[in-house]
Write an enzyme that holds these catalytic residues in place. Structure first.
Site, short mmCIF file in Angstrom:
data_model
loop_
_atom_site.label_atom_id
_atom_site.label_comp_id
_atom_site.label_asym_id
_atom_site.label_seq_id
_atom_site.Cartn_x
_atom_site.Cartn_y
_atom_site.Cartn_z
N LYS A 1 0.81 -1.22 0.00
CA LYS A 1 0.00 0.00 0.00
C LYS A 1 0.84 1.27 0.00
CE LYS A 1 -1.01 -0.57 4.89
NZ LYS A 1 0.10 0.24 5.41
N ARG B 1 -7.08 2.57 11.14
CA ARG B 1 -6.89 1.13 11.34
C ARG B 1 -7.82 0.57 12.39
NH1 ARG B 1 -1.04 1.56 9.42
NH2 ARG B 1 -0.22 -0.54 9.34
N ARG C 1 11.19 -8.40 2.41
CA ARG C 1 11.45 -6.97 2.60
C ARG C 1 12.41 -6.74 3.77
NH1 ARG C 1 6.37 -3.04 3.70
NH2 ARG C 1 6.60 -3.58 5.88
N ARG D 1 13.74 -3.24 8.43
CA ARG D 1 12.69 -2.71 9.32
C ARG D 1 12.55 -3.60 10.54
NH1 ARG D 1 7.12 -0.46 6.72
NH2 ARG D 1 6.33 -1.41 8.62
N ARG E 1 0.97 -8.48 13.34
CA ARG E 1 0.43 -7.35 12.56
C ARG E 1 -0.71 -7.82 11.66
NH1 ARG E 1 5.63 -5.71 9.89
NH2 ARG E 1 4.46 -4.14 8.76
P1 AMP Z 1 2.87 0.82 8.23
O1 AMP Z 1 4.06 1.47 7.61
O2 AMP Z 1 1.57 1.40 7.72
O3 AMP Z 1 2.91 -0.67 8.12
O4 AMP Z 1 2.91 1.16 9.80
C1 AMP Z 1 3.98 0.73 10.61
C2 AMP Z 1 3.60 0.75 12.06
O5 AMP Z 1 3.26 2.09 12.46
C3 AMP Z 1 2.38 -0.08 12.43
O6 AMP Z 1 2.67 -1.44 12.61
C4 AMP Z 1 1.94 0.61 13.72
O7 AMP Z 1 2.78 0.26 14.81
C5 AMP Z 1 2.20 2.07 13.40
N1 AMP Z 1 1.01 2.69 12.76
C6 AMP Z 1 0.91 3.19 11.51
N2 AMP Z 1 -0.32 3.67 11.27
C7 AMP Z 1 -1.03 3.46 12.42
C8 AMP Z 1 -2.38 3.70 12.80
N3 AMP Z 1 -3.26 4.25 11.97
N4 AMP Z 1 -2.74 3.36 14.07
C9 AMP Z 1 -1.87 2.81 14.92
N5 AMP Z 1 -0.60 2.51 14.62
C10 AMP Z 1 -0.17 2.84 13.38
#
Ligand code: AMP
Length: 189
Positions: free
Chosen positions: A11, A86, A125, A131, A142
């Site tokens: 995404k 989320r 990845r 990461r 996750r």
């Molecule tokens: P992402 O890059 O979208 O996979 O986000 C990485 C991490 O950031 C997630 O696993 C959460 O720990 C945190 N995170 C990102 N967006 C949110 C959200 N909307 N609500 C809570 N945690 C978030």
């Protein structure tokens, strides 16, 4: 618009590409958190505890960050939010922000992929990006949060009739084309 998909569905990559084609700004909550972690800001120090474990950063912290970001001038003519909301509480909060600003969601794009494909991608990845949240048990956690909490958010947008979805598996260019087509003709998807 929003882009929603499980971890590893691509995404972030697609959000950048779609936003560029549509001429709107892409906002990724995950990227904002990672930038804060890197900069060792108070927000980053707080968020890191949750991110490393694959947990959601608490709604209160995330909502405030999104409110601040959506108060900036560059989102006035539209934006693409990646990775938010989320949880249903975040979804309700976003509705309030948009109503206050006289804005509304046009379309919510969901990228789909099956869990085994996602785990394989994320483990791949991890080798490239390092990461800290891309290891096996954190990945499974996750994915579980996505199924347990974020799918309920997706269901709400489906009820409102603004959800469109595309298969996130495939060559990056092809997924982008599918996504752009689905956004332009949301009811054909
Ligand atoms: P992402 O890059 O979208 O996979 O986000 C990485 C991490 O950031 C997630 O696993 C959460 O720990 C945190 N995170 C990102 N967006 C949110 C959200 N909307 N609500 C809570 N945690 C978030």
């Amino acid at each position: 618009m929003l882009i929603i998909g499980p971890p590893g569905s691509g995404k972030g990559t697609q959000a950048e590409r779609i936003a560029e084609r549509l001429g709107v700004v892409a906002i990724s909550t995950g990227e904002i958190f990672r930038a804060n972690v890197k900069g060792e800001t108070p927000l980053g120090v707080e968020a890191r505890k949750y991110m490393d474990a694959g947990d959601f950063v608490p709604d209160s912290v995330t909502n405030k960050m999104v409110l601040d970001r959506l108060s900036e001038d560059d989102v006035r003519d539209g934006f693409l939010l990646d990775g938010y909301p989320r949880t249903t509480a975040q979804g309700d909060y976003l509705d309030e922000i948009l109503a206050d600003g006289g804005q509304r969601l046009d379309v919510v794009l969901r990228l789909t992929a099956d869990d085994e494909e996602l785990v394989a991608r994320l483990l791949g990845r991890a080798k490239d990006t390092g990461r800290s949240d891309d290891n096996h048990s954190v990945i499974r956690h996750r994915l579980k949060l996505y199924h347990d909490q974020t799918e309920a958010v997706v269901a709400k947008y489906a009820e409102r009739g603004i959800l469109t979805q595309v298969d996130g598996v495939g060559v990056i260019d092809e997924v982008t084309s599918r996504a752009i087509q689905a956004i332009r003709e949301p009811h054909a998807a």
